[in-house]
Design a protein around this motif. Sequence first.
Motif, PDB file in Angstrom:
ATOM      1  N   THR A 159      68.118  32.838  39.691  1.00  0.00           N
ATOM      2  CA  THR A 159      66.607  33.602  39.466  1.00  0.00           C
ATOM      3  C   THR A 159      65.615  33.630  40.245  1.00  0.00           C
ATOM      4  OG1 THR A 159      66.453  31.652  38.174  1.00  0.00           O
ATOM      5  CG2 THR A 159      67.643  32.686  37.160  1.00  0.00           C
ATOM      6  N   PHE A 160      64.046  34.309  39.795  1.00  0.00           N
ATOM      7  CA  PHE A 160      63.693  34.081  40.114  1.00  0.00           C
ATOM      8  C   PHE A 160      62.522  33.161  40.229  1.00  0.00           C
ATOM      9  CE2 PHE A 160      58.623  35.281  39.996  1.00  0.00           C
ATOM     10  CZ  PHE A 160      58.481  34.875  41.371  1.00  0.00           C
ATOM     11  N   ILE A 161      62.883  32.209  38.945  1.00  0.00           N
ATOM     12  CA  ILE A 161      61.685  30.516  38.775  1.00  0.00           C
ATOM     13  C   ILE A 161      62.646  29.772  39.809  1.00  0.00           C
ATOM     14  CG2 ILE A 161      62.173  29.050  37.278  1.00  0.00           C
ATOM     15  CD1 ILE A 161      59.397  31.507  37.420  1.00  0.00           C
ATOM     16  N   GLU A 162      64.057  30.302  39.633  1.00  0.00           N
ATOM     17  CA  GLU A 162      64.693  29.332  40.742  1.00  0.00           C
ATOM     18  C   GLU A 162      64.053  28.904  41.875  1.00  0.00           C
ATOM     19  OE1 GLU A 162      69.221  28.091  40.273  1.00  0.00           O
ATOM     20  OE2 GLU A 162      68.509  30.163  40.232  1.00  0.00           O
ATOM     21  N   THR A 163      64.181  30.346  42.552  1.00  0.00           N
ATOM     22  CA  THR A 163      64.262  30.390  44.086  1.00  0.00           C
ATOM     23  C   THR A 163      62.385  30.504  43.821  1.00  0.00           C
ATOM     24  OG1 THR A 163      64.345  32.613  43.426  1.00  0.00           O
ATOM     25  CG2 THR A 163      63.342  32.836  45.616  1.00  0.00           C
ATOM     26  N   ALA A 164      61.035  30.423  43.195  1.00  0.00           N
ATOM     27  CA  ALA A 164      59.750  29.721  42.865  1.00  0.00           C
ATOM     28  C   ALA A 164      60.163  28.511  43.492  1.00  0.00           C
ATOM     29  CB  ALA A 164      58.965  30.422  41.891  1.00  0.00           C
ATOM     30  N   TYR A 165      60.890  27.316  42.672  1.00  0.00           N
ATOM     31  CA  TYR A 165      61.004  26.204  42.460  1.00  0.00           C
ATOM     32  C   TYR A 165      61.084  25.955  44.408  1.00  0.00           C
ATOM     33  CZ  TYR A 165      61.248  21.460  41.059  1.00  0.00           C
ATOM     34  OH  TYR A 165      61.326  20.176  41.458  1.00  0.00           O
ATOM     35  N   LEU A 166      62.394  26.578  44.289  1.00  0.00           N
ATOM     36  CA  LEU A 166      62.527  26.307  46.072  1.00  0.00           C
ATOM     37  C   LEU A 166      61.824  26.578  47.370  1.00  0.00           C
ATOM     38  CD1 LEU A 166      65.532  26.052  47.924  1.00  0.00           C
ATOM     39  CD2 LEU A 166      65.501  28.278  47.509  1.00  0.00           C
ATOM     40  N   LEU A 167      60.976  27.132  46.853  1.00  0.00           N
ATOM     41  CA  LEU A 167      60.276  27.548  48.182  1.00  0.00           C
ATOM     42  C   LEU A 167      59.605  26.606  47.741  1.00  0.00           C
ATOM     43  CD1 LEU A 167      60.158  31.666  47.779  1.00  0.00           C
ATOM     44  CD2 LEU A 167      60.425  30.397  50.019  1.00  0.00           C
ATOM     45  N   ILE A 168      57.974  26.462  46.772  1.00  0.00           N
ATOM     46  CA  ILE A 168      57.354  25.432  46.181  1.00  0.00           C
ATOM     47  C   ILE A 168      57.905  24.075  46.602  1.00  0.00           C
ATOM     48  CG2 ILE A 168      55.660  25.010  45.129  1.00  0.00           C
ATOM     49  CD1 ILE A 168      55.852  27.217  43.934  1.00  0.00           C
ATOM     50  N   PHE A 169      58.820  23.494  45.900  1.00  0.00           N
ATOM     51  CA  PHE A 169      58.615  22.158  46.631  1.00  0.00           C
ATOM     52  C   PHE A 169      60.129  21.842  47.117  1.00  0.00           C
ATOM     53  CE2 PHE A 169      57.354  23.428  41.688  1.00  0.00           C
ATOM     54  CZ  PHE A 169      56.249  22.067  42.554  1.00  0.00           C
TER      55      PHE A 169
END
Length: 429
Positions: free
Chosen positions: A80-90
Amino acid sequence: MKKARLEIDQKKYDLNICEGTEGELGLDISTLREETGLIALDEGYQNTGSCKSAITFIDGENGILRYRGIPIEELAEKATFIETAYLLIFGKLPNKEELSKLSRLLTENSLINEEMLHFFDGIPPNAPPMAILSSMVNALSIYYPTFSEEDFFSITFELIVVRLLSKVRTLAAYSYKNSIGEPFVYPRHDLKYSENFLHMMFHSPVKPYKLNPDLVRALELLLILHADHEQNCSTSTVRLVGSSKVNLYTSICAGICALWGPLHGGANQQVIEMLDEIQQKGLSVKEVLQKAKTKDDDFVLYGFGHRVYKNYDPRANILKKTIEDLVKKITIDEPLVDIAMELEHAAMQDQYFIENNLYPNVDFYSGILYKAIGIPEDMFSVIFAIGRLPGWIAQWKEMYDTVPFKIGRPRQIYTGRKVRSYIPLEERE
Ligand code: ACO
């Protein structure tokens, strides 16, 4: 460590060569000026690495894109986009607990301070949405505290991340509602990230909006594909502005402004306008290609070419396939799809495009999908900005954490007048 030898006026200098995890090599010229008095000149940063980064890997020759090591094709299919965002940021995929905490925080932070909403009152109806979005994101620093270096590693950073991810989505939808003179639709706690955005964009008290899972997935895909792209124009802007240690909201505002331009995130709108024009004026694909090749015509084939990809942009591949699948399920502007495919086919046979390695980029097909979702053309880059947020945030944080920390400050070769005196007004020609 590998070394390179530079010879200037028979004097030899050794420069360090650094190596990335995927084997790419860089010449470290940080001591060049100190040792030789020379600076490195590279207009348009065509061959200049501005940082070391562990976030996104691109191999432009082989059409490879990975976020934190994971191929974009896998993320596009499974994440999902939110998982992807987490992956990139954290830097890692979230586990169940982390994901549910993130979802809760996104919901809790989706509203905009009611005082801030008065900003919209003074905005004229046809204002460009990217101007509204950038102004509003900067205005977040008026209403929501930023952080200082001391609390950088505390919960505050996480809070600012969720505020940005959640509120930018709300602000983007409100910008649209404002532009069409409709009341704002508040976010719903029971909807997921992309669903909530579509709800805020398209729901109205007199015409309820029904979510279509295919379109929700299409939006998720678009956001994932745009989530990061290493040191592009807007991301480098975020890093450079942020390197003055200004707050994250303001750094992101600068990124949105950079993204707005037609050579960067604004290209998707140009593509649709170009395809529309081809359709309406009945232009032939041959004529369009000829125009793009004519040097004294400033027309370029929007959605083609890329500074880094000298082979197919993998994001364009994924989008093309998605459109081919979606055409079978939902109404997509098929004449436009046909023209795009025809244009791509013709360009791929054309000597000029072959010689210059000009392939479709992400913006060539994204506009068609945005249109299918119902997004108006002047909102395309706004959606791009929502998608690029995790990348900007991740890159900003990585920049902020760099030791030793350096403000971004390129040099130049001065080509202006030599020293001369001030001329009083009455003596000037
Ligand atoms: N149409 C026609 N000619 C082009 C195009 C194009 N789309 N793109 C590049 N060229 C030409 C250049 O003018 C150059 O010609 P020259 O050598 O005679 O001067 C030659 O092809 C090589 O260009 P590059 O050096 O590879 O291009 P550069 O890296 O400087 O620019 C850019 C990349 C800005 C993306 C360019 O290809 C372009 O303007 N494309 C159209 C706009 C676009 O689609 N932008 C979106 C990019 S993706 C993104 O930002 C998300």
